[in-house]
Write an enzyme that holds these catalytic residues in place. Structure first.
Site, PDB file in Angstrom:
ATOM      1  N   ARG A 173       1.042  -1.200  -0.667  1.00 34.30           N
ATOM      2  CA  ARG A 173      -0.116  -0.414   0.204  1.00 34.30           C
ATOM      3  C   ARG A 173       1.064   1.433   0.362  1.00 34.30           C
ATOM      4  O   ARG A 173      -0.038   2.365  -0.002  1.00 34.30           O
ATOM      5  CB  ARG A 173      -0.933   0.257   1.543  1.00 34.30           C
ATOM      6  N   ASP A 181     -14.487  -4.675  13.443  1.00 33.73           N
ATOM      7  CA  ASP A 181     -15.034  -4.261  11.886  1.00 33.73           C
ATOM      8  C   ASP A 181     -16.126  -4.311  12.744  1.00 33.73           C
ATOM      9  O   ASP A 181     -17.023  -3.866  12.664  1.00 33.73           O
ATOM     10  CB  ASP A 181     -14.553  -3.846  11.128  1.00 33.73           C
ATOM     11  N   GLY A 187     -11.336  -9.229  10.525  1.00 32.09           N
ATOM     12  CA  GLY A 187     -12.559  -8.119   9.871  1.00 32.09           C
ATOM     13  C   GLY A 187     -13.830  -8.124  11.280  1.00 32.09           C
ATOM     14  O   GLY A 187     -14.992  -7.239  10.954  1.00 32.09           O
TER      15      GLY A 187
END
Length: 322
Positions: free
Chosen positions: A113, A265, A262
């Site tokens: 990234r 989240d 995840g």
């Protein structure tokens, strides 16, 4: 140039980097894995999916490359009913992460990234009226770690929300590959002083307010920084929260874990959905732990997020053995 949101203002606005995701289809060293599956993942968009599946309207803002992977990100999120506000960057690629399943139970995530489109997010990318018209702004500690301009965008959005009386939630979401614990702690404290709700794991809380063996002490220290709601996400140990000065705790929902990525989240999405629905603290934490548990049941960052009609499948009174 920022995108345009159509229709009424969303309940929640969030922003950050969502990347393309390659996941090894079988366990083993990545050089010897015969195939990988293509998808997407990102902390803020994971929360957005969880919220939307629970019936909360949400907008996600982010930069993507003018490439096929950027199209994938936009298409997948729009397919979930999220109001996507993409900024397409002609000179930087969409970020990429790869999940290596070294063993059946051990997962390693590789990030590609640096210099990505998502890392070039800037204050002008987040529409002011989108933030000021929302019922809640959600940010994470990943975005300010990406670059100085992304950090500026985070603070700009928070300041806009505060001026407009829009509550702000903040998930620390520490990423060691992006910055040091010292750099993160300083930024975390700056943001915590300006938000209403803070989420963290025990270690992340320690980065921000100093380590402590007692999670209640961590919650108290986080609340002392400014938020009226400090929530500790503790994985298989459940959660603990200090909300308006009162302590709450809830056990985790026992499930057979497939993939924990995840889950934090998902927990945040469940909590915020109930908060915006006017639920009391106990109900918020109950739904948060259920949604987090659902995310652990299937591979992927967000695919296992439940619809509200499915929450009863992991209710404590459910008699089905798992």
């Amino acid at each position: 140039m920022s995108g345009v949101v159509h229709g009424g203002a969303p309940d929640v606005v969030t922003f950050g980097e969502t990347m393309a995701l390659f996941t090894a289809d079988t366990p083993g060293p990545l050089p010897h894995v015969p195939s990988l599956s293509l998808g997407i993942g990102g902390a803020e968009s994971n929360v957005a999916v969880a919220l939307r599946r629970l019936g909360t309207s949400v907008a996600w803002v982010g930069r993507v490359g003018a490439d096929s992977l950027g199209e994938l990100v936009v298409r997948e999120l729009r397919g979930e009913g999220i109001d996507v506000v993409p900024v397409r960057d002609e000179s930087a690629p969409t970020g990429l992460m790869i999940k290596e399943r070294r063993t059946a139970d051990a997962l390693k995530v590789w990030y590609y990234r640096a210099g990505s489109a998502g890392s070039r997010l800037e204050p002008e990318d987040v529409p002011d009226d989108l933030v000021t018209g929302a019922r809640l702004l959600h940010v994470t500690g990943i975005t300010p770690a990406l670059s100085p301009s992304a950090a500026a965008a985070t603070h700009h959005a928070i300041d806009l929300a505060r001026e407009a009386g829009v509550p702000v939630s903040f998930d620390l979401n520490y990423r060691a590959a992006l910055w040091s614990r010292e750099e993160a702690g300083e930024q975390f404290r700056r943001i915590m002083a300006k938000v209403d709700i803070v989420f963290a794991g025990d270690d992340e809380a320690g980065i921000a307010v100093g380590p402590a063996s007692d999670p209640r002490e961590l919650a108290r220290r986080m609340a002392a920084e400014g938020p009226s709601q400090a929530v500790l996400k503790r994985g298989d140990q459940g959660c603990l929260a200090l909300i308006d000065g009162k302590e709450y705790a809830r056990e985790a929902v026992p499930v057979r874990v497939v993939d924990t990525v995840g889950a934090g989240d998902a927990f945040v999405g469940g909590y915020l959905a109930e908060l915006l629905g006017g639920a009391e603290a106990d109900r918020r934490l109950r739904t948060a732990t259920q949604v987090g548990a659902f995310a652990c049941l299937v591979p992927g960052d967000w695919e296992g997020m439940p619809r509200r009609s499915e929450l009863h499948l992991l209710a404590p009174e459910d008699p089905v053995s798992r």
